[in-house]
Enzyme design. Structure first.
Site, PDB file in Angstrom:
ATOM      1  N   VAL A  17       0.843  -1.209   0.000  1.00  0.00           N
ATOM      2  CA  VAL A  17       0.000   0.000   0.000  1.00  0.00           C
ATOM      3  C   VAL A  17       0.876   1.257   0.000  1.00  0.00           C
ATOM      4  O   VAL A  17       0.634   2.210  -0.758  1.00  0.00           O
ATOM      5  CB  VAL A  17      -0.958   0.018   1.219  1.00  0.00           C
ATOM      6  CG1 VAL A  17      -1.699   1.354   1.320  1.00  0.00           C
ATOM      7  CG2 VAL A  17      -1.951  -1.123   1.144  1.00  0.00           C
ATOM      8  N   ASP A  36      10.644   3.234   6.088  1.00  0.00           N
ATOM      9  CA  ASP A  36      10.342   1.895   6.595  1.00  0.00           C
ATOM     10  C   ASP A  36      11.374   1.548   7.661  1.00  0.00           C
ATOM     11  O   ASP A  36      12.443   2.162   7.726  1.00  0.00           O
ATOM     12  CB  ASP A  36      10.381   0.857   5.454  1.00  0.00           C
ATOM     13  CG  ASP A  36       9.575  -0.391   5.795  1.00  0.00           C
ATOM     14  OD1 ASP A  36       8.427  -0.506   5.334  1.00  0.00           O
ATOM     15  OD2 ASP A  36      10.085  -1.242   6.558  1.00  0.00           O
ATOM     16  N   LYS A 205     -14.911   1.536   4.080  1.00  0.00           N
ATOM     17  CA  LYS A 205     -13.938   0.553   3.594  1.00  0.00           C
ATOM     18  C   LYS A 205     -14.358  -0.873   3.962  1.00  0.00           C
ATOM     19  O   LYS A 205     -14.373  -1.780   3.122  1.00  0.00           O
ATOM     20  CB  LYS A 205     -12.558   0.881   4.184  1.00  0.00           C
ATOM     21  CG  LYS A 205     -11.508  -0.182   3.979  1.00  0.00           C
ATOM     22  CD  LYS A 205     -11.151  -0.362   2.510  1.00  0.00           C
ATOM     23  CE  LYS A 205     -10.436  -1.656   2.245  1.00  0.00           C
ATOM     24  NZ  LYS A 205      -9.077  -1.570   1.914  1.00  0.00           N
ATOM     25  N   CYS A 261      -7.207  -9.105   1.889  1.00  0.00           N
ATOM     26  CA  CYS A 261      -8.252  -8.154   2.325  1.00  0.00           C
ATOM     27  C   CYS A 261      -9.580  -8.797   2.678  1.00  0.00           C
ATOM     28  O   CYS A 261     -10.056  -8.655   3.795  1.00  0.00           O
ATOM     29  CB  CYS A 261      -8.472  -7.111   1.241  1.00  0.00           C
ATOM     30  SG  CYS A 261      -7.100  -5.980   1.101  1.00  0.00           S
ATOM     31  N   LYS A 321      -5.379 -15.000  -6.857  1.00  0.00           N
ATOM     32  CA  LYS A 321      -6.009 -14.615  -8.120  1.00  0.00           C
ATOM     33  C   LYS A 321      -4.872 -14.415  -9.131  1.00  0.00           C
ATOM     34  O   LYS A 321      -3.700 -14.461  -8.755  1.00  0.00           O
ATOM     35  CB  LYS A 321      -6.843 -13.341  -7.953  1.00  0.00           C
ATOM     36  CG  LYS A 321      -6.020 -12.113  -7.595  1.00  0.00           C
ATOM     37  CD  LYS A 321      -6.888 -10.867  -7.560  1.00  0.00           C
ATOM     38  CE  LYS A 321      -6.031  -9.632  -7.390  1.00  0.00           C
ATOM     39  NZ  LYS A 321      -6.805  -8.407  -7.405  1.00  0.00           N
TER      40      LYS A 321
HETATM   41  C1  UDX Z   1      -9.767  -6.395  -2.736  1.00  0.00           C
HETATM   42  C2  UDX Z   1     -10.635  -5.189  -3.150  1.00  0.00           C
HETATM   43  O1  UDX Z   1     -11.038  -5.346  -4.515  1.00  0.00           O
HETATM   44  C3  UDX Z   1      -9.892  -3.889  -2.939  1.00  0.00           C
HETATM   45  O2  UDX Z   1     -10.742  -2.799  -3.244  1.00  0.00           O
HETATM   46  C4  UDX Z   1      -9.456  -3.819  -1.480  1.00  0.00           C
HETATM   47  O3  UDX Z   1      -8.784  -2.640  -1.194  1.00  0.00           O
HETATM   48  C5  UDX Z   1      -8.601  -5.023  -1.119  1.00  0.00           C
HETATM   49  O4  UDX Z   1      -9.347  -6.216  -1.412  1.00  0.00           O
HETATM   50  P1  UDX Z   1      -7.837  -7.860  -3.815  1.00  0.00           P
HETATM   51  O5  UDX Z   1      -7.810  -8.629  -2.539  1.00  0.00           O
HETATM   52  O6  UDX Z   1      -6.534  -7.464  -4.414  1.00  0.00           O
HETATM   53  O7  UDX Z   1      -8.667  -6.489  -3.617  1.00  0.00           O
HETATM   54  O8  UDX Z   1      -8.587  -8.750  -4.906  1.00  0.00           O
HETATM   55  P2  UDX Z   1      -9.927  -8.784  -5.749  1.00  0.00           P
HETATM   56  O9  UDX Z   1      -9.595  -8.639  -7.172  1.00  0.00           O
HETATM   57  O10 UDX Z   1     -10.950  -7.883  -5.221  1.00  0.00           O
HETATM   58  O11 UDX Z   1     -10.356 -10.311  -5.526  1.00  0.00           O
HETATM   59  C6  UDX Z   1     -10.523 -10.864  -4.236  1.00  0.00           C
HETATM   60  C7  UDX Z   1     -10.839 -12.345  -4.301  1.00  0.00           C
HETATM   61  O12 UDX Z   1     -12.146 -12.568  -4.797  1.00  0.00           O
HETATM   62  C8  UDX Z   1      -9.922 -13.165  -5.207  1.00  0.00           C
HETATM   63  O13 UDX Z   1      -9.622 -14.389  -4.559  1.00  0.00           O
HETATM   64  C9  UDX Z   1     -10.750 -13.398  -6.457  1.00  0.00           C
HETATM   65  O14 UDX Z   1     -10.378 -14.560  -7.131  1.00  0.00           O
HETATM   66  C10 UDX Z   1     -12.141 -13.526  -5.853  1.00  0.00           C
HETATM   67  N1  UDX Z   1     -13.214 -13.179  -6.795  1.00  0.00           N
HETATM   68  C11 UDX Z   1     -13.339 -11.901  -7.265  1.00  0.00           C
HETATM   69  C12 UDX Z   1     -14.149 -14.151  -7.172  1.00  0.00           C
HETATM   70  O15 UDX Z   1     -14.055 -15.329  -6.755  1.00  0.00           O
HETATM   71  N2  UDX Z   1     -15.176 -13.805  -8.005  1.00  0.00           N
HETATM   72  C13 UDX Z   1     -15.330 -12.546  -8.487  1.00  0.00           C
HETATM   73  O16 UDX Z   1     -16.292 -12.299  -9.225  1.00  0.00           O
HETATM   74  C14 UDX Z   1     -14.376 -11.563  -8.105  1.00  0.00           C
END
Ligand code: UDX
Length: 459
Positions: A17, A36, A205, A261, A321
């Site tokens: 971040v 840091d 958030k 997250c 992901k």
């Molecule tokens: C998320 C939020 O999108 C972001 O705004 C926040 O600040 C931090 O958390 P991130 O954890 O990087 O970001 O990933 P994101 O792309 O949102 O996907 C989260 C998880 O959901 C992944 O495991 C993804 O595979 C899963 N996912 C997402 C699904 O299974 N189906 C979907 O339709 C979308």
């Protein structure tokens, strides 16, 4: 501040971040000092090296090198700017509350300054944190320090774009003028700026992430019902998502959400509610559905292979992901551990993520071809692009049995079957109705109690 000169900024915490925030503000023309506590991290950054993978970030750091300074010295950072962004970790404690010790360290290290410093909280924290920090600052005789909540909404793999083209910017402040200072930083981005009190900004958030997690668990349950009723979740999501009140995003059924997250923030919000005497029933179900979803692939494998003892399973994708090397809370970890517990041999491959010894007993391969050699099944766990060509004659011939369990609905079922694969996705009509191949053992199940519970409650 001089007219025309961009406000200098300090960032505490050179993690994901902090670096995305610092590099993007530098891109917008600010002088940024990033601090840091880990000497190796600062040394690497000074040499232009990042210790994690995030598209576009390395280029941004390099391009804005003149405006970015890295330091171990808290006083140097604090003296360089009035707005001090807090981007340190706030991991959950055993009670589910956030550990704010690193935030306190930042405050402890703040020297007395001629100008009035304002802490800007980017890290995700429980509702009430700003109030706690304000009270603690007063108790320490530091009521000169201002406080603004400015949560990040950055998704891994697209964080630079998320920062520079946000859907909205949230600014929660105790003092209007402090909020104005932070809001002004984002003016050029042309995104709506939501001004709020600190507690509401903190809640936005948590609520946004919990809502997104709810959508995922919802579509995963629809997928599971599709499997027993003969509908196809991909078509269903398309039709549902075209309703402008619902929209098409976050309706991809799969193996469940992971990452740093969603799991953490959903639990934190549930915990926060329960600390205040409220049982957040819906969120509890969202979390439980996600846990069960990660394990459903095991049932699908057993349906085709019978007992998994001695079977060789290729896990394709380890990151939570695509486009990230992050394995935090990745469904692959649960899946690999369950497979090993069933006595299967697990060979994993990911183009970027390095599991190290996260799952003992799992072996890693250098390529898809190596992972699937003599495998009884290939399971797509992460939607990496390179797995789209999995259903080829070469892969079919390399496997002991041509069985694909597609945990991300990445492949075209008909195309995979036409090459000779037995194919099963998540929530696709054919998942249930396809003719099952003969296996050398009947689908006699020996399941753990968790698996049995899942079986009885949803099938
Ligand atoms: C998320 C939020 O999108 C972001 O705004 C926040 O600040 C931090 O958390 P991130 O954890 O990087 O970001 O990933 P994101 O792309 O949102 O996907 C989260 C998880 O959901 C992944 O495991 C993804 O595979 C899963 N996912 C997402 C699904 O299974 N189906 C979907 O339709 C979308």
């Amino acid at each position: 501040m001089n007219e025309g000169r961009k406000e200098p900024l300090a960032i505490f915490g050179a993690g994901w971040v902090g670096l995305v925030t610092g590099a993007c503000f530098a891109e917008l023309g600010h002088e940024v000092v990033i601090r840091d506590v880990v000497p190796e991290k600062i040394e690497r950054l000074r040499a232009g090296k990042l210790s994690f993978f995030e598209p576009e970030l390395a280029e941004l750091v390099e391009r804005n090198g003149e405006r970015l300074t890295f330091t171990l010295d808290a006083a140097e950072a604090a003296e360089a700017a009035e707005l001090l962004f807090v981007c340190v970790d706030t991991p959950p404690t055993y009670s589910g509350d956030a550990d704010l010790s690193r935030v306190w360290t930042v405050i402890d290290e703040l020297p007395q300054l001629e100008r009035r410093p304002i802490l800007v909280m980017k890290s995700t924290v429980p509702v009430g944190t700003g109030e706690k920090v304000r009270a603690a600052l007063e108790a320490r005789g530091r009521s000169d320090v201002g406080y603004v909540s400015n949560p990040e909404f950055l998704a891994e793999g697209g964080a630079v774009n998320d920062f520079l083209h946000p859907d909205r910017v949230v600014v929660g402040s105790f003092a209007e003028a402090d909020g104005d200072r932070v809001a002004a930083l984002y003016e050029k981005l042309e995104a709506p700026i939501v001004r709020a009190d600190v507690a509401s900004a903190e809640m936005i958030k948590l609520a946004a992430n919990a809502f997104l997690a709810t959508r995922i668990s919802f579509i995963n349950e629809i997928a599971n019902v599709c499997e027993v009723t003969g509908a196809d979740v991909e078509k269903v999501a398309e039709g549902v998502g075209l309703d402008h009140r619902l929209g098409p995003h976050f309706l991809k059924a799969g193996v469940g959400y992971g990452g740093s997250c969603f799991p953490k923030d959903a639990s934190a919000l549930k915990q926060l509610a329960s600390n205040s005497g409220y049982h957040f029933q819906l969120l509890s179900a969202v979390i439980e559905v996600n846990e069960l979803q990660k394990r459903r692939v095991i049932n699908k494998l057993q349906k085709h292979l019978g007992r998994l003892r001695g079977k060789r399973i290729a896990l394709l994708g380890l990151a939570f992901k695509a486009n990230t090397d992050d394995m935090r809370e990745a469904p692959s970890i649960v899946l690999a551990s369950r497979l090993l517990a069933e006595g299967a041999e697990v060979r994993a491959y990911d183009p970027v993520a390095k599991p190290g010894d996260l799952v003992s007993g799992m072996t890693t391969s250098k390529s898809v071809a190596e992972a699937v050699r003599d495998a009884d099944a290939a399971v797509i766990v992460t939607e990496w692009d390179e797995f789209r060509s999995l259903a080829s004659p070469e892969i079919r011939d390399a496997m002991r049995r041509p069985l694909i369990i597609d945990g991300r609905n990445l492949l075209d079922p008909e195309a995979a079957r036409s090459v000779g694969f037995t194919y099963e996705g998540i929530g696709r009509a054919s998942s249930l109705l396809s003719e099952l191949p003969q296996t050398d053992e009947p689908a006699r199940r020996e399941t753990s109690s968790a698996e049995s519970a899942e079986h009885s409650s949803r099938e």
